[in-house]
Design a protein around this motif. Structure first.
Motif, mmCIF file in Angstrom:
data_model
loop_
_atom_site.group_PDB
_atom_site.id
_atom_site.type_symbol
_atom_site.label_atom_id
_atom_site.label_comp_id
_atom_site.label_asym_id
_atom_site.label_seq_id
_atom_site.Cartn_x
_atom_site.Cartn_y
_atom_site.Cartn_z
ATOM 1 N N LYS A 361 5.389 3.926 -17.570
ATOM 2 C CA LYS A 361 4.549 2.751 -17.742
ATOM 3 C C LYS A 361 3.085 3.096 -17.476
ATOM 4 O O LYS A 361 2.761 3.843 -16.553
ATOM 5 C CB LYS A 361 4.968 1.632 -16.779
ATOM 6 N N GLN A 385 3.076 -4.659 -22.318
ATOM 7 C CA GLN A 385 4.270 -4.624 -23.155
ATOM 8 C C GLN A 385 3.860 -5.073 -24.548
ATOM 9 O O GLN A 385 3.769 -6.260 -24.833
ATOM 10 C CB GLN A 385 5.342 -5.571 -22.595
ATOM 11 N N ASN A 417 4.110 -11.719 -20.546
ATOM 12 C CA ASN A 417 5.509 -11.539 -20.915
ATOM 13 C C ASN A 417 6.415 -12.018 -19.784
ATOM 14 O O ASN A 417 7.121 -13.019 -19.921
ATOM 15 C CB ASN A 417 5.768 -10.070 -21.239
#
Length: 444
Positions: A361, A385, A417
């Protein structure tokens, strides 16, 4: 001892897609397990393999530096030197510690074009200028970064194949752990103390004693300090000071680097090279400030506002101990006994960062002053994301406020998200916010 590592799947994917057309460059910090994984990869997926350790083998280094007789001559000499027969398209040649032989790395272009064998390079501090300044970096490389063992790999090493899959299922269904909450927290506690460096894990598994892993971690910390002294030309003093100050910085409320603490007049500009050096060495993870949730967030990162985490939380704990005896240190003992509290907030944030980075990430933190500038809203971690964002808060207790998450939900709701709070609460959800036990950082 070989531990099952997820990166092996990525090596196999490279072999299936790119072998013969590119080399693989496996980067990572010292003692992360790169050579062990490379050898197991060669043993399992090739007819023969050989490992050239350029840091130790002066004869092999001379072969590539002198380049006498062309490729055939070098390959024949290497085969003879190591007593390994080379089979076209069935042999893996590993350039271990390739930064110690820039000439070998520069030859990758010709070796890949030759096409007979596959090449895997491993190294620490590879991207530091000292190691590449006099060569042409080959474009025929696929780069892959190796990190410490994650929680699931740590469980695998202990013979536990079920804990993390169960956690993933609980997250998917938002199902509370109930009676298993304490069991999973205790298993994660072991991971917090030992960390994910293979030598530390191996030492711990022999007798399940934390103190055994502590000796291994102290040796690794010493190696990192030696690397700083050896490679950080021109700013070794700053790099050492910053490295040693990581626990103290993470103990502060906002955890950002306060450059003035290193001397009068010190600012980000004076430390920029040092920060990038430490980041390139893969020993630390830098997390920069983001002010807005914008699709073009790269233009809004403020690198002068940076948090510096250790890439391995077990090493952070050892660094925090300094020269103190772990067995008599109250801080260490409180964690070892499962009494993780607000005083250990730095460890909680560090392990979450480690888990997020381990899942590949890109991470930043969110900080914005309110319109009246009377208060500041901060979220510990932001993960992009696609065109939306996950917001992640780390809390030391189940009763902590989540004012910042509510503020950003109201202001940027369509760009968010999911929102998570990681801490000491069981799995639950309320008002669009997911509350998770700390170990679930590995599942996000």
């Amino acid at each position: 001892m070989f531990f099952k590592r997820k990166i092996m799947d990525e090596l196999v994917a490279w072999k299936n897609k790119y072998s013969g057309s590119s080399a693989l460059l496996l980067e990572g910090a010292r003692r992360i397990g790169k050579t062990t994984v490379a050898e197991e990869f060669g043993r399992k997926y090739y007819k023969t393999y050989l490992v050239i350790n350029f840091a130790m083998d002066t004869e092999a280094r001379k072969l590539f530096e002198e380049r006498t007789g062309g490729l055939d001559s070098i390959l024949n000499a290497t085969s003879t030197l190591y007593g390994v027969k080379l089979y076209p398209r069935e042999t893996l040649i590993v350039f271990d510690e390739v930064q110690s032989c820039p000439a070998a790395r520069e030859m990758i272009k010709a070796l890949v074009a030759d096409g007979r064998f596959d090449y895997l390079e491993t190294g620490s501090l590879i991207s530091i200028r000292k190691n590449v300044k006099d060569i042409v970096i080959p474009s025929e490389e696929v780069k892959l970064t190796m990190r410490p063992m994650d929680f699931e790999e740590f469980c695998w090493a202990r013979g536990d194949e079920t804990t993390v899959p169960f956690m993933r299922q609980a997250l998917e269904n938002l199902q509370p752990l109930g009676a298993l909450f304490r069991t999973i927290m205790l298993r994660f506690r072991d991971y917090l103390v030992v960390g994910g460096m293979p030598q530390a894990v191996e030492a711990y598994l022999k007798d399940s004693m934390y103190v055994d892993s502590e000796y291994a971690k102290r040796n690794i910390i010493s190696l990192y300090r030696e690397d700083i002294a050896k490679f950080a030309e021109g700013y070794a003093g700053k790099a050492r000071a910053l490295f040693d100050a990581i626990p103290a910085m993470l103990s502060h409320h906002d955890k950002k680097i306060v450059f003035s603490s290193f001397g009068s007049g010190m600012r980000y500009a004076r430390f920029a090279e040092t920060l990038y050096w430490l980041s390139d060495s893969k020993t630390v993870d830098l997390v920069s400030r983001q002010e807005n949730l914008d699709p073009l967030d790269g233009f809004f990162l403020d690198e002068s506002k940076t948090k510096c985490y250790m890439a391995d939380t077990g090493l952070l704990l050892t660094l925090a101990l300094g020269d103190e005896d772990a067995l008599t240190n109250d801080f260490y003992r409180s964690i070892a006994l499962g009494k993780l509290s607000g005083n250990e907030g730095m460890i909680m944030e560090n392990i979450v960062c480690q888990c997020l980075k381990g899942n590949h990430k890109d991470v930043s933190f969110l900080e914005k002053k309110a319109d009246d500038r009377a208060r500041k809203y901060e979220v510990d971690f932001v993960v992009k994301q696609r065109d939306k964002y996950d917001l992640i808060e780390v809390k030391s207790s189940s009763a902590s406020k989540i004012t910042s998450l509510k503020y950003y939900k109201e202001k940027y709701g369509k760009r968010i998200n999911k929102m998570y709070v990681l801490g000491m609460s069981d799995v639950s959800a309320k008002d669009g916010i997911i509350f998770l036990p700390l170990p679930f950082a590995t599942c996000i």
